[in-house]
Design a protein around this motif. Structure first.
Motif, PDB file in Angstrom:
ATOM      1  N   UNK A 291      14.893  20.458 -58.966  1.00 10.06           N
ATOM      2  CA  UNK A 291      16.324  20.528 -58.685  1.00 10.06           C
ATOM      3  C   UNK A 291      16.565  20.285 -57.208  1.00 10.06           C
ATOM      4  N   UNK A 292      17.607  19.518 -56.912  1.00 12.65           N
ATOM      5  CA  UNK A 292      18.123  19.380 -55.557  1.00 12.65           C
ATOM      6  C   UNK A 292      19.472  20.072 -55.557  1.00 12.65           C
ATOM      7  N   UNK A 293      19.639  21.046 -54.640  1.00 13.38           N
ATOM      8  CA  UNK A 293      20.880  21.837 -54.607  1.00 13.38           C
ATOM      9  C   UNK A 293      21.346  22.017 -53.168  1.00 13.38           C
ATOM     10  N   UNK A 294      22.628  22.319 -53.048  1.00 13.39           N
ATOM     11  CA  UNK A 294      23.226  22.615 -51.740  1.00 13.39           C
ATOM     12  C   UNK A 294      23.179  24.125 -51.519  1.00 13.39           C
ATOM     13  N   UNK A 295      23.464  24.578 -50.299  1.00 16.42           N
ATOM     14  CA  UNK A 295      23.513  26.020 -50.060  1.00 16.42           C
ATOM     15  C   UNK A 295      24.605  26.726 -50.873  1.00 16.42           C
ATOM     16  N   UNK A 296      25.598  25.971 -51.336  1.00 20.23           N
ATOM     17  CA  UNK A 296      26.675  26.551 -52.153  1.00 20.23           C
ATOM     18  C   UNK A 296      26.282  26.661 -53.620  1.00 20.23           C
ATOM     19  N   UNK A 297      25.098  26.145 -53.984  1.00 19.94           N
ATOM     20  CA  UNK A 297      24.647  26.177 -55.370  1.00 19.94           C
ATOM     21  C   UNK A 297      25.038  24.947 -56.168  1.00 19.94           C
ATOM     22  N   UNK A 298      25.581  23.931 -55.502  1.00 22.98           N
ATOM     23  CA  UNK A 298      25.937  22.679 -56.185  1.00 22.98           C
ATOM     24  C   UNK A 298      24.658  21.932 -56.540  1.00 22.98           C
TER      25      UNK A 298
ATOM     26  N   UNK B   3      17.144  26.476 -70.427  1.00 23.96           N
ATOM     27  CA  UNK B   3      18.156  27.184 -69.641  1.00 23.96           C
ATOM     28  C   UNK B   3      17.548  28.123 -68.622  1.00 23.96           C
ATOM     29  N   UNK B   4      16.526  28.852 -69.035  1.00 24.04           N
ATOM     30  CA  UNK B   4      15.893  29.809 -68.126  1.00 24.04           C
ATOM     31  C   UNK B   4      15.198  29.098 -66.963  1.00 24.04           C
ATOM     32  N   UNK B   5      14.429  28.056 -67.255  1.00 25.02           N
ATOM     33  CA  UNK B   5      13.699  27.339 -66.205  1.00 25.02           C
ATOM     34  C   UNK B   5      14.676  26.635 -65.260  1.00 25.02           C
ATOM     35  N   UNK B   6      15.725  26.028 -65.804  1.00 23.76           N
ATOM     36  CA  UNK B   6      16.716  25.345 -64.961  1.00 23.76           C
ATOM     37  C   UNK B   6      17.425  26.371 -64.065  1.00 23.76           C
ATOM     38  N   UNK B   7      17.819  27.508 -64.632  1.00 18.85           N
ATOM     39  CA  UNK B   7      18.498  28.538 -63.850  1.00 18.85           C
ATOM     40  C   UNK B   7      17.608  29.053 -62.719  1.00 18.85           C
ATOM     41  N   UNK B   8      16.346  29.318 -63.032  1.00 19.31           N
ATOM     42  CA  UNK B   8      15.413  29.785 -61.995  1.00 19.31           C
ATOM     43  C   UNK B   8      15.247  28.736 -60.903  1.00 19.31           C
ATOM     44  N   UNK B   9      15.110  27.483 -61.298  1.00 20.28           N
ATOM     45  CA  UNK B   9      14.874  26.418 -60.325  1.00 20.28           C
ATOM     46  C   UNK B   9      16.110  26.175 -59.463  1.00 20.28           C
ATOM     47  N   UNK B  10      17.299  26.245 -60.056  1.00 18.53           N
ATOM     48  CA  UNK B  10      18.533  26.109 -59.270  1.00 18.53           C
ATOM     49  C   UNK B  10      18.613  27.238 -58.245  1.00 18.53           C
ATOM     50  N   UNK B  11      18.273  28.457 -58.654  1.00 18.66           N
ATOM     51  CA  UNK B  11      18.270  29.587 -57.718  1.00 18.66           C
ATOM     52  C   UNK B  11      17.295  29.379 -56.574  1.00 18.66           C
ATOM     53  N   UNK B  12      16.110  28.883 -56.888  1.00 19.99           N
ATOM     54  CA  UNK B  12      15.114  28.616 -55.845  1.00 19.99           C
ATOM     55  C   UNK B  12      15.587  27.527 -54.888  1.00 19.99           C
ATOM     56  N   UNK B  13      16.162  26.459 -55.443  1.00 28.18           N
ATOM     57  CA  UNK B  13      16.639  25.352 -54.603  1.00 28.18           C
ATOM     58  C   UNK B  13      17.812  25.796 -53.732  1.00 28.18           C
ATOM     59  N   UNK B  14      18.714  26.583 -54.300  1.00 34.06           N
ATOM     60  CA  UNK B  14      19.849  27.088 -53.525  1.00 34.06           C
ATOM     61  C   UNK B  14      19.362  27.987 -52.392  1.00 34.06           C
ATOM     62  N   UNK B  15      18.436  28.898 -52.697  1.00 34.98           N
ATOM     63  CA  UNK B  15      17.884  29.768 -51.655  1.00 34.98           C
ATOM     64  C   UNK B  15      17.176  28.973 -50.571  1.00 34.98           C
ATOM     65  N   UNK B  16      16.454  27.927 -50.969  1.00 34.63           N
ATOM     66  CA  UNK B  16      15.775  27.089 -49.976  1.00 34.63           C
ATOM     67  C   UNK B  16      16.798  26.381 -49.089  1.00 34.63           C
ATOM     68  N   UNK B  17      17.891  25.906 -49.678  1.00 34.30           N
ATOM     69  CA  UNK B  17      18.934  25.225 -48.893  1.00 34.30           C
ATOM     70  C   UNK B  17      19.631  26.209 -47.944  1.00 34.30           C
ATOM     71  N   UNK B  18      19.891  27.414 -48.431  1.00 32.53           N
ATOM     72  CA  UNK B  18      20.495  28.433 -47.561  1.00 32.53           C
ATOM     73  C   UNK B  18      19.557  28.759 -46.408  1.00 32.53           C
TER      74      UNK B  18
END
Length: 145
Positions: A32-39, A58-73
């Motif tokens: 996942x590539x995400x922004x700090x806003x979770x986009x 759903x679970x793997x995507x949700x976890x990965x979005x959270x990791x990508x968002x945290x990394x961007x933040x």
């Protein structure tokens, strides 16, 4: 001096607005590539994940979005610290809360996904055997010297 500071602030604002982070799930089935806003800017799923069913996806995507968002933040915190200095970054963190990597012991590797875990096998305990000689040591007077 004021003009330089305004330009630096505007440059930082543009960089933060365009900032993203890309993270791969530890099991390698999702990126996942995400922004700090979770986009979510990009999402790549491995075909083997799709075979595991909707709940696992759903679970793997949700976890990965959270990791990508945290990394961007975290990258945003780092850029802010570089631009404003550590003292100002600490002040910002005191207002917004700890950065993601400071607030977790290991932010990039979450616990194993339940979608991949098999239920733990329950083992029965071996019966406890009573030792008829368990106090023989203390009955021997030669050991008590």
């Amino acid at each position: 001096m004021n003009e330089e500071r305004l330009q630096a602030t505007e440059r930082l604002r543009r960089e933060l607005a365009a900032l993203t982070a890309t993270v791969e799930h530890p099991n390698g089935t999702c990126m996942v590539t995400a922004s700090p806003k979770g986009e979510i800017k990009a999402l790549h799923l491995h075909p083997s994940l799709l075979k595991q069913g909707a709940q696992a996806v759903g679970q793997v995507v949700t976890e990965t979005v959270g990791l990508a968002t945290n990394a961007a933040v975290q990258v945003a915190f780092n850029k802010t610290a570089l631009a404003l200095g550590d003292g100002m970054a600490i002040d910002v963190e005191s207002i917004t809360g700890d950065s993601p990597f400071r607030s977790t012991w290991n932010p990039v590797v979450p616990p194993e996904s339940p979608a991949e875990q098999a239920p733990a096998e329950r083992r029965t305990r071996a019966p406890r055997v009573e030792d008829p000689d368990e106090d023989a040591f203390f009955d021997n007077p030669s050991w008590l010297r």
